[in-house]
Design an enzyme around this catalytic site. Structure first.
Site, short mmCIF file in Angstrom:
data_model
loop_
_atom_site.label_atom_id
_atom_site.label_comp_id
_atom_site.label_asym_id
_atom_site.label_seq_id
_atom_site.Cartn_x
_atom_site.Cartn_y
_atom_site.Cartn_z
N GLY A 12 0.81 -1.21 0.00
CA GLY A 12 0.00 0.00 0.00
C GLY A 12 0.85 1.26 0.00
O GLY A 12 1.99 1.27 -0.47
N VAL A 14 2.31 2.73 2.33
CA VAL A 14 3.55 2.66 3.11
C VAL A 14 4.48 1.58 2.54
O VAL A 14 5.64 1.84 2.22
CB VAL A 14 3.24 2.39 4.59
CG1 VAL A 14 4.50 2.04 5.36
CG2 VAL A 14 2.60 3.63 5.19
N ALA A 165 4.95 11.19 5.18
CA ALA A 165 3.64 11.80 4.89
C ALA A 165 3.39 11.60 3.40
O ALA A 165 4.32 11.63 2.59
CB ALA A 165 3.66 13.29 5.24
N ASN A 225 1.57 11.33 15.77
CA ASN A 225 0.40 11.71 14.98
C ASN A 225 -0.59 12.53 15.79
O ASN A 225 -1.20 13.47 15.27
CB ASN A 225 -0.28 10.46 14.41
CG ASN A 225 0.36 10.03 13.10
OD1 ASN A 225 1.21 10.74 12.56
ND2 ASN A 225 -0.02 8.88 12.58
N LYS A 268 -1.10 25.46 9.29
CA LYS A 268 -1.96 25.98 8.23
C LYS A 268 -3.42 25.66 8.55
O LYS A 268 -3.80 24.48 8.60
CB LYS A 268 -1.58 25.38 6.88
CG LYS A 268 -0.59 26.26 6.12
CD LYS A 268 -0.61 26.05 4.62
CE LYS A 268 -1.62 26.88 3.88
NZ LYS A 268 -1.63 28.29 4.00
N CYS A 277 -4.50 8.43 8.54
CA CYS A 277 -3.79 8.21 9.81
C CYS A 277 -4.33 8.98 11.01
O CYS A 277 -4.60 8.39 12.05
CB CYS A 277 -2.32 8.54 9.63
SG CYS A 277 -1.51 7.39 8.51
P1 NAD Z 1 -2.97 0.46 2.50
O1 NAD Z 1 -4.39 0.11 2.71
O2 NAD Z 1 -2.61 1.42 1.41
O3 NAD Z 1 -2.14 -0.89 2.22
C1 NAD Z 1 -2.25 -2.05 2.97
C2 NAD Z 1 -2.16 -3.25 2.05
O4 NAD Z 1 -2.07 -4.45 2.82
C3 NAD Z 1 -3.37 -3.43 1.13
O5 NAD Z 1 -2.95 -3.41 -0.23
C4 NAD Z 1 -3.95 -4.81 1.53
O6 NAD Z 1 -4.45 -5.53 0.43
C5 NAD Z 1 -2.73 -5.48 2.11
N1 NAD Z 1 -3.04 -6.60 3.03
C6 NAD Z 1 -3.88 -6.61 4.07
N2 NAD Z 1 -3.84 -7.80 4.69
C7 NAD Z 1 -2.96 -8.56 4.03
C8 NAD Z 1 -2.46 -9.89 4.21
N3 NAD Z 1 -2.89 -10.66 5.23
N4 NAD Z 1 -1.55 -10.35 3.34
C9 NAD Z 1 -1.11 -9.58 2.32
N5 NAD Z 1 -1.52 -8.30 2.11
C10 NAD Z 1 -2.44 -7.80 2.96
O7 NAD Z 1 -2.42 0.99 3.90
P2 NAD Z 1 -1.21 2.01 4.16
O8 NAD Z 1 -1.67 3.40 3.98
O9 NAD Z 1 -0.01 1.53 3.41
O10 NAD Z 1 -0.99 1.80 5.72
C11 NAD Z 1 -0.40 0.63 6.24
C12 NAD Z 1 -0.05 0.86 7.68
O11 NAD Z 1 0.93 1.91 7.79
C13 NAD Z 1 -1.22 1.30 8.56
O12 NAD Z 1 -1.07 0.72 9.82
C14 NAD Z 1 -1.04 2.80 8.65
O13 NAD Z 1 -1.57 3.32 9.84
C15 NAD Z 1 0.46 2.94 8.65
N6 NAD Z 1 0.96 4.23 8.15
C16 NAD Z 1 0.40 4.82 7.05
C17 NAD Z 1 0.91 6.01 6.57
C18 NAD Z 1 0.31 6.68 5.37
O14 NAD Z 1 0.66 7.83 5.10
N7 NAD Z 1 -0.57 6.05 4.61
C19 NAD Z 1 2.02 6.59 7.18
C20 NAD Z 1 2.58 5.96 8.27
C21 NAD Z 1 2.04 4.78 8.75
C1 UDX Z 2 0.58 12.02 8.54
C2 UDX Z 2 1.87 12.36 9.30
O1 UDX Z 2 2.30 13.68 8.92
C3 UDX Z 2 2.95 11.35 8.98
O2 UDX Z 2 4.11 11.61 9.74
C4 UDX Z 2 2.42 9.96 9.30
O3 UDX Z 2 3.39 8.99 8.99
C5 UDX Z 2 1.14 9.69 8.56
O4 UDX Z 2 0.16 10.69 8.86
P1 UDX Z 2 -0.26 12.33 6.06
O5 UDX Z 2 -1.61 12.09 6.65
O6 UDX Z 2 0.14 11.54 4.88
O7 UDX Z 2 0.86 12.13 7.15
O8 UDX Z 2 -0.16 13.88 5.63
P2 UDX Z 2 0.02 15.23 6.48
O9 UDX Z 2 0.94 16.10 5.73
O10 UDX Z 2 0.33 14.99 7.88
O11 UDX Z 2 -1.43 15.90 6.35
C6 UDX Z 2 -2.54 15.35 7.00
C7 UDX Z 2 -3.73 16.26 6.83
O12 UDX Z 2 -3.56 17.47 7.57
C8 UDX Z 2 -3.99 16.71 5.40
O13 UDX Z 2 -5.37 16.71 5.13
C9 UDX Z 2 -3.43 18.10 5.36
O14 UDX Z 2 -4.00 18.89 4.37
C10 UDX Z 2 -3.77 18.59 6.75
N1 UDX Z 2 -2.91 19.69 7.23
C11 UDX Z 2 -1.58 19.50 7.38
C12 UDX Z 2 -3.49 20.91 7.58
O15 UDX Z 2 -4.70 21.10 7.45
N2 UDX Z 2 -2.68 21.91 8.04
C13 UDX Z 2 -1.34 21.76 8.21
O16 UDX Z 2 -0.68 22.70 8.65
C14 UDX Z 2 -0.77 20.50 7.86
#
Ligand code: NAD
Ligand code: UDX
Length: 463
Positions: A12, A14, A165, A225, A268, A277
C-alpha cells in the site's frame, strides 16, 4: 546477521514506497513486496511505471530503477515469507467497524492474519518488523502467535513505525528526520535491532537512527500523529475565533510560528485534516487510554477529532449560509478531492464530508481533481451510506477540465491545495460563473485581494 532478503506484506501507501526506497538504496538486498490484492500487484508490475497504483512525486522513477533488479512485487506471500530473513508487516490497521471498540479501536485482524501466516510458513529464525501503526503492546500479541508454532523457529519482533507523509513520501524516506526501531533488550533483541539499523544505515546517518524498547516505539508513533493533528485542530480552533474578531489566522500563525518553541510548521488552517492516519490513530489512542481507565487523557485527545469534525461541518454550513441559505439545485464546484496535494489518496478527505453535507442540501456538486478518479470519489460517498449509489451518482459530476467544472457554477470551493489551482486564469473562471460568484478557499491558497478585484466574493478560512 547480514540482511540479504526482505519481504514486506502489504503493497500500500507505506509498503510500496518504503520498500522501493530500501531497494534503491540497498542493491545488495532482494526486496519482495507481497499483497493479497491481485490488481494492486498487477498495477505495481505495470510495464509503464507511470501506472503504478500510488501517485507520489519521484516514486515511478525509483520503481523503474529497482524493479526487476532487486525489487519485486508478487502475490506469492508464502514464498516471500519463506525466503526472507526480515519480514515487514505493512498492512492496513483501520478503525474497527464492528464489535467491541467499534468506531474507536484499531482493527488488528489483518495483522493477526500476517502473524499466523508467518508462523505457518517459517522454517528458519526470522525478524518480524511492525511497520504498520499499532496500538501499544501489539508486539506482545504477535509474539504470542509466533511463539506457539511448536516448530522451534525463533522470532524477534521489532517495532519500526513509518513517519512518511503522503505527497512527500519519497523525500521523507530519503531524508527522514529519524528512524525509530524498538526491540527487546535481550542479546537476541539487540542483534535484531542492529540488523535493521544496518539496513537503514545504507543511506541514513546513524545519529538519526533511534533505538528504544518496543513499547516506547509503538507509542511514539501514536503520540507523533496525535501531536501533529493537535496542532492543526488548535490553529483551526483559532481560525473560527479570527473570523469573529477581525484577526487573520495566517498572520496569527506567522506570529506564533516565529517563536522557536512553537515553530512554523503544521500551522496551516484548513477545511480540516484528512488522510488515513490522524483520525484513526487518535481514536485508537483514546480507546487505549479509556481501556486503562484514563478518562481525562482520553477526553483531552478526543477533542482534537471533535474540533476537526466541527471545522469540516462549519465549512459546508458557511457555504449554505452565504448562498442565501439554499444550495438546492445550485452548481457548486469542488477544486480538489484528495486529502492533500500530490497524492491520489482520498481516505478521510474533508471533501467527502463537505460534499455529503451539500448533497443533503440538494446541491449539484461538480469536481475536478488532477489525480483522483471518478469511481474513487463515488466510492468515497457510497462508503458513508448516507444515500444510494444512484443518488450519489446523480448528485456528483466529475470533470477532466477545471474550466469546464467551474462553468455555470454558483460557487467554487477549494478542498485540496494543488499548486495548479493558484495559476488558473481566474478572470476566465469568473466570467463563466453565475453572479455573485462565490469562492470558498478551504486551503487559503489564493490571493484574496486579486480575486476580489476580479469580482469574486472570496471567503477564506480564518479571516
Ligand atoms: P494500504 O491500505 O494502502 O495498504 C495495505 C495493504 O495491505 C493493502 O494493499 C492490503 O491488500 C494489504 N493486506 C492486508 N492484509 C494482508 C495480508 N494478510 N496479506 C497480504 N496483504 C495484505 O495501507 P497504508 O496506507 O499503506 O498503511 C499501512 C499501515 O501503515 C497502517 O497501519 C497505517 O496506519 C500505517 N501508516 C500509514 C501512513 C500513510 O501515510 N498512509 C504513514 C505511516 C504509517
Ligand atoms: C501524517 C503524518 O504527517 C505522517 O508523519 C504519518 O506517517 C502519517 O500521517 P499524512 O496524513 O500523509 O501524514 O499527511 P500530512 O501532511 O500529515 O497531512 C494530514 C492532513 O492534515 C492533510 O489533510 C493536510 O491537508 C492537513 N494539514 C496538514 C493541515 O490542514 N494543516 C497543516 O498545517 C498541515
Amino acid at each position: 546477521m547480514k540482511v540479504t532478503k526482505i519481504c514486506c506484506i502489504g503493497a500500500g501507501y507505506v509498503g510500496g514506497p518504503t520498500m522501493a526506497v530500501i531497494a534503491q538504496k540497498c542493491p545488495h538486498i532482494q526486496v519482495t513486496v507481497v499483497d493479497l490484492n491481485e490488481q494492486r500487484i498487477k498495477d505495481w508490475n505495470d510495464p509503464d511505471t507511470n501506472n503504478i497504483p500510488i501517485y507520489e512525486p519521484g516514486l515511478s522513477e525509483i520503481v523503474a530503477e529497482a524493479r526487476g533488479r532487486n525489487l519485486f512485487f508478487s502475490t506469492d506471500v508464502e514464498k516471500a515469507i519463506d525466503e526472507a530473513q526480515v519480514i515487514f508487516i505493512s498492512v492496513n490497521t483501520p478503525t474497527k467497524t464492528y464489535g467491541k471498540g467499534k468506531g474507536m479501536a484499531a482493527d488488528l485482524k489483518y495483522i493477526e492474519l500476517c502473524a499466523r501466516q508467518i508462523a505457518k510458513v517459517a522454517k528458519e529464525n526470522k525478524i518480524v518488523v511492525e511497520k504498520s501503526t499499532l496500538p501499544v503492546r501489539t508486539a506482545e500479541a504477535i509474539k504470542s502467535i509466533l511463539d506457539n508454532t511448536g516448530n522451534g523457529v525463533q522470532f524477534q519482533i521489532l517495532s519500526n513505525p513509518e513517519f512518511l507523509a503522503e505527497g512527500t513520501a519519497v523525500t521523507d524516506l530519503l531524508n527522514p528526520d529519524r528512524i525509530l526501531i524498538g526491540g527487546d533488550t535481550t542479546p537476541e533483541g539487540e542483534s535484531a535491532i542492529n540488523a535493521l539499523v544496518d539496513v537503514y544505515a545504507n543511506w541514513v546517518d546513524k545519529s538519526k537512527i533511534l533505538t528504544t524498547n518496543v513499547w516506547s516505539s509503538e507509542l511514539s508513533k501514536l503520540t507523533a500523529n496525535a501531536f501533529l493533528a493537535q496542532r492543526i485542530s488548535s490553529i483551526n480552533a483559532m481560525s473560527e475565533l479570527c473570523e469573529k474578531t477581525g484577526a487573520d489566522v495566517n498572520e496569527v500563525a506567522k506570529a506564533i510560528g516565529m517563536d522557536s518553541r512553537i515553530g512554523p510548521k503544521f500551522l496551516k488552517a484548513s477545511v480540516g485534516f484528512g488522510g488515513s492516519c490522524f483520525q484513526k490513530d487518535i481514536l485508537n489512542l483514546v480507546y487505549i487510554a479509556k481501556s486503562y481507565g484514563l478518562n481525562e487523557v482520553a477526553d483531552y485527545w478526543e477533542q482534537v477529532i471533535i474540533m476537526n469534525d466541527h471545522q469540516k461541518r462549519r465549512f459546508s454550513s458557511k457555504i449554505v449560509q452565504t448562498l442565501y441559505n439554499t444550495v438546492a439545485d445550485k452548481k457548486i464546484t469542488f477544486l480538489g478531492w484528495a486529502f492533500k496535494k500530490d497524492t491520489n489518496d482520498t481516505r478521510e478527505s474533508a471533501a467527502i464530508y463537505v460534499a455529503d453535507d451539500l448533497i443533503n442540501e440538494q446541491a449539484c456538486i461538480s469536481v475536478y481533481d488532477p489525480k483522483v478518479s471518478e469511481s474513487k470519489m463515488l466510492n468515497d460517498l457510497d462508503y458513508l451510506q448516507t444515500r444510494s449509489s444512484e443518488e450519489n451518482n446523480k448528485a456528483l459530476t466529475v470533470f477532466d477540465d477545471p474550466y469546464e467544472a467551474c462553468k455555470g457554477a454558483h460557487a467554487i470551493s477549494i478542498l485540496t491545495e494543488w499548486d495548479e489551482f493558484i495559476s488558473y486564469d481566474w478572470q476566465k473562471i469568473y466570467d463563466s460563473m453565475h453572479k455573485p460568484a462565490f469562492l470558498f478557499d478551504g486551503r487559503n491558497i489564493l490571493n484574496a485581494k486579486e480575486l476580489e478585484s476580479i469580482g469574486f466574493v472570496y471567503k477564506g478560512i480564518g479571516s
